[in-house]
Design a protein around this motif. Sequence first.
Motif, PDB file in Angstrom:
ATOM      1  N   THR A 144      39.736  34.241  39.524  1.00 16.84           N
ATOM      2  CA  THR A 144      40.010  33.379  38.378  1.00 16.84           C
ATOM      3  C   THR A 144      41.350  33.754  37.766  1.00 16.84           C
ATOM      4  OG1 THR A 144      38.831  34.873  36.879  1.00 16.84           O
ATOM      5  CG2 THR A 144      37.558  33.073  37.852  1.00 16.84           C
ATOM      6  N   LEU A 145      41.847  32.870  36.908  1.00 18.47           N
ATOM      7  CA  LEU A 145      43.086  33.117  36.165  1.00 18.47           C
ATOM      8  C   LEU A 145      42.724  33.423  34.723  1.00 18.47           C
ATOM      9  CD1 LEU A 145      46.198  33.108  36.154  1.00 18.47           C
ATOM     10  CD2 LEU A 145      46.092  30.713  35.460  1.00 18.47           C
ATOM     11  N   THR A 146      43.272  34.515  34.189  1.00 19.63           N
ATOM     12  CA  THR A 146      43.062  34.906  32.797  1.00 19.63           C
ATOM     13  C   THR A 146      44.410  34.986  32.094  1.00 19.63           C
ATOM     14  OG1 THR A 146      43.305  37.299  33.105  1.00 19.63           O
ATOM     15  CG2 THR A 146      41.144  36.333  33.618  1.00 19.63           C
ATOM     16  N   PRO A 147      44.440  35.138  30.771  1.00 15.05           N
ATOM     17  CA  PRO A 147      45.723  35.278  30.061  1.00 15.05           C
ATOM     18  C   PRO A 147      46.565  36.452  30.529  1.00 15.05           C
ATOM     19  CG  PRO A 147      43.964  34.761  28.513  1.00 15.05           C
ATOM     20  CD  PRO A 147      43.303  35.022  29.835  1.00 15.05           C
ATOM     21  N   THR A 148      45.946  37.446  31.186  1.00 18.56           N
ATOM     22  CA  THR A 148      46.686  38.613  31.650  1.00 18.56           C
ATOM     23  C   THR A 148      46.968  38.588  33.139  1.00 18.56           C
ATOM     24  OG1 THR A 148      44.618  39.841  31.909  1.00 18.56           O
ATOM     25  CG2 THR A 148      45.774  40.075  29.807  1.00 18.56           C
ATOM     26  N   GLY A 149      46.587  37.529  33.843  1.00 21.74           N
ATOM     27  CA  GLY A 149      46.902  37.428  35.262  1.00 21.74           C
ATOM     28  C   GLY A 149      45.698  37.039  36.102  1.00 21.74           C
ATOM     29  N   ILE A 150      45.693  37.490  37.365  1.00 23.57           N
ATOM     30  CA  ILE A 150      44.624  37.177  38.299  1.00 23.57           C
ATOM     31  C   ILE A 150      43.491  38.185  38.128  1.00 23.57           C
ATOM     32  CG2 ILE A 150      44.008  37.174  40.756  1.00 23.57           C
ATOM     33  CD1 ILE A 150      46.640  35.873  41.335  1.00 23.57           C
ATOM     34  N   GLN A 151      42.263  37.696  38.143  1.00 23.13           N
ATOM     35  CA  GLN A 151      41.083  38.544  38.004  1.00 23.13           C
ATOM     36  C   GLN A 151      40.153  38.305  39.177  1.00 23.13           C
ATOM     37  OE1 GLN A 151      38.960  39.331  34.087  1.00 23.13           O
ATOM     38  NE2 GLN A 151      37.541  37.897  35.014  1.00 23.13           N
ATOM     39  N   VAL A 152      39.695  39.393  39.807  1.00 25.87           N
ATOM     40  CA  VAL A 152      38.766  39.304  40.933  1.00 25.87           C
ATOM     41  C   VAL A 152      37.402  39.791  40.463  1.00 25.87           C
ATOM     42  CG1 VAL A 152      39.493  41.570  41.805  1.00 25.87           C
ATOM     43  CG2 VAL A 152      38.318  39.981  43.320  1.00 25.87           C
ATOM     44  N   GLU A 153      36.356  39.028  40.816  1.00 25.54           N
ATOM     45  CA  GLU A 153      34.996  39.344  40.387  1.00 25.54           C
ATOM     46  C   GLU A 153      34.085  39.474  41.607  1.00 25.54           C
ATOM     47  OE1 GLU A 153      33.576  36.368  37.697  1.00 25.54           O
ATOM     48  OE2 GLU A 153      35.520  36.123  36.719  1.00 25.54           O
ATOM     49  N   THR A 154      33.269  40.525  41.610  1.00 21.14           N
ATOM     50  CA  THR A 154      32.167  40.661  42.560  1.00 21.14           C
ATOM     51  C   THR A 154      30.918  40.976  41.742  1.00 21.14           C
ATOM     52  OG1 THR A 154      32.283  43.061  42.910  1.00 21.14           O
ATOM     53  CG2 THR A 154      33.827  41.691  44.163  1.00 21.14           C
ATOM     54  N   ARG A 155      29.749  41.060  42.401  1.00 21.60           N
ATOM     55  CA  ARG A 155      28.544  41.352  41.639  1.00 21.60           C
ATOM     56  C   ARG A 155      28.527  42.802  41.149  1.00 21.60           C
ATOM     57  NH1 ARG A 155      23.679  41.182  46.108  1.00 21.60           N
ATOM     58  NH2 ARG A 155      24.254  43.026  47.336  1.00 21.60           N
ATOM     59  N   ASP A 156      29.490  43.617  41.629  1.00 21.71           N
ATOM     60  CA  ASP A 156      29.562  45.012  41.202  1.00 21.71           C
ATOM     61  C   ASP A 156      30.593  45.256  40.110  1.00 21.71           C
ATOM     62  OD1 ASP A 156      27.679  46.197  43.172  1.00 21.71           O
ATOM     63  OD2 ASP A 156      29.117  45.345  44.579  1.00 21.71           O
ATOM     64  N   GLY A 157      31.373  44.241  39.734  1.00 26.36           N
ATOM     65  CA  GLY A 157      32.350  44.469  38.684  1.00 26.36           C
ATOM     66  C   GLY A 157      33.476  43.457  38.695  1.00 26.36           C
ATOM     67  N   VAL A 158      34.426  43.692  37.787  1.00 26.15           N
ATOM     68  CA  VAL A 158      35.568  42.804  37.597  1.00 26.15           C
ATOM     69  C   VAL A 158      36.820  43.667  37.540  1.00 26.15           C
ATOM     70  CG1 VAL A 158      36.652  41.135  36.048  1.00 26.15           C
ATOM     71  CG2 VAL A 158      34.174  41.149  36.306  1.00 26.15           C
TER      72      VAL A 158
END
Length: 268
Positions: free
Chosen positions: A58-72
């Motif tokens: 996803t895109l957030t105000p601070t850049g690219i964010q990667v998400e898995t079921r174990d964390g962000v």
Amino acid sequence: MSLPLSFAVLVCAAPVAYAERAIGVEVTFAAPFDADELREALRMRLPADGPGVAVRVTLTPTGIQVETRDGVRAVDVEGLRGPAAARLVALAASDLMLDDLASAPVSAPSVTARIEPPATSRITVGVLGGIAGWGRMLGGAAIDVTLPRGRGLFAIELGGSTLLGTGIDLTAGIARVGAGLRLGMMEVRGSVVLAPVFVSSGTGDSTVLAGGGASIRMRVPVASRVHAVFGAGIDAFATRTEYRLAGMTALTTPRFAPWFGAGMEVAP
């Protein structure tokens, strides 16, 4: 050869089929890589067998964010595109999933070396065209030189413009010197502003307006080291000057001047 023996030979000679690990990828914005590139990068880092995994970008105000079921985790892919950017995101995602994997992923030092993010101190040079509200429209262009330092930056912007659609012949320069922050694709700045003004109508005049300003810009990657830039801001001046023609007020310079601009930026 007897039938049972022939059957045994065929079974032994048949190729063994292996099911690939299921990898689900969701990319929710115009990332600098596509879902297939990220899936392939993940497949290179994860063991071939094991339970399915899912990754969301996803895109957030601070850049690219990667998400898995174990964390962000936030990932900075500044200046990278295609498979190189996908490998950097895959590296972050596989780190998050270490506890969920059947075995630890095999690291690839040579690949990691190629996907190191670039230095954050690279100077960028941009050209922006735009309009400003001075009671009437003031159209012009400017050159912007920016020196990032981590998430911070120092910037100098120099340009010129002319008053549109009026009987008064006015040109103005613009100089903005300031600092700000880069938060992903967004950039915010505060600046000291100087605007030399030259009028050739009537008896003519020249003056310098001084003040301060604030702006926000969106930097959209279009190629390696190239961004499209869209900006908006407002300048506030400490003094005002009135110009009269034939005894009537033709123009009064503004106290507050909003502006909008668009252009391109490169990192040489």
